[in-house]
Scaffold this active site. Structure first.
Site: not given
Ligand code: PEP
Length: 255
Positions: A11, A13, A99, A101, A217
């Site tokens: 992703n 973003k 998601h 966000e 993460s």
């Molecule tokens: C995400 O945006 O779906 C995500 C898991 O981000 P990150 O890997 O940076 O935690």
């Protein structure tokens, strides 16, 4: 042994301009040319989506593309929105829906998410339904209640509008972009629970065939332990997917 092909998804973003996204996708396409036992997917921004899809097609790459969101109407006077048919025409096969966000910053409720899932199916896109609890909900022991509601509301009406494929992504909100990952035991428990919900809403066969990803993460040094968890069928990666050299280490996890 798992029957489901692992899916490693990126992703991106709101990162990368069109040329930057194409450069990274082409680099990744070269790096994973010889990897065939894992499905790989990239979700770039809407503007980069057709460029990335075309670039990957030109190089005969097996990397799939996804949109990060869609609007629930197919067309009309909805200034600034992007529909399922537009995403399909841009070359994508998947779309992320719900998601955290989007839920947190853009008002995507479970009801809106459900409409988006129906819109994705109408446009023959595979929905990647993202669910997950906040830190406060986990602390209050509401994780399973929250996930149950997100799934039940999210898939409402799908029994009569059955998706060919649905992907779930379990992303605890407190683990996204924070460097904190959920523990493997915790993830295992949630994934078993999510699969039982799929069985309840659809069928045992559908549940067994549905890939459930973990996100939060994920890094090259955590991927092997995550993929060892029985019901983890892949990962959704934000930060660590931006650099192809890092992301390829996740794609090439130890089998
Ligand atoms: C995400 O945006 O779906 C995500 C898991 O981000 P990150 O890997 O940076 O935690």
């Amino acid at each position: 042994m798992k029957q489901r092909t692992p899916l490693i998804a990126a992703n991106w973003k709101m990162h990368k301009t069109g040329p930057e996204a194409v450069e990274a996708a082409e680099k990744l396409g070269k790096l994973c040319r010889d990897i065939h036992d894992v499905d790989v997917m990239i979700a770039p921004s809407f503007l980069s989506l057709p460029l990335v899809s075309q670039a990957l097609k030109r190089m005969n790459s097996h990397i799939h593309t996804a949109a990060q969101n869609l609007y629930f109407e197919d067309q009309g006077a909805f200034t600034g929105e992007i529909s399922g048919p537009m995403i399909q025409a841009a070359g994508a096969e998947y779309v992320l829906i719900g998601h955290s966000e989007r839920r947190q910053f853009f008002g995507d409720t479970d009801k809106i998410i459900n409409r988006k899932i129906h819109a994705a199916i109408r446009a023959r896109l595979t929905p990647v339904l993202c669910v997950g609890e906040t830190e406060a909900q986990r602390d209050e022991d509401k994780t399973f209640f929250v996930l149950d509601k997100q799934i039940s509301d999210g898939v409402k009406g799908l029994d009569s509008d059955m998706p060919e494929e649905l992907i779930l992504a379990y992303e605890p909100v407190w683990a996204i972009g924070t460097g904190k990952s959920a523990g493997t035991e915790q993830i295992a428990q949630v994934h078993v629970f999510l699969r039982s919900l799929l069985e309840k809403h659809f069928s045992r066969e559908f549940a067994e065939n549905t890939r459930i990803l973990y996100g939060g993460s994920v890094k090259p040094d955590t991927i092997n332990a995550l993929m060892d968890v029985e019901d983890v069928d892949g990962v959704l990666v934000g930060g660590a997917s931006l650099e192809p050299e890092t992301f390829i280490q996740i794609i090439g996890f130890r089998k």
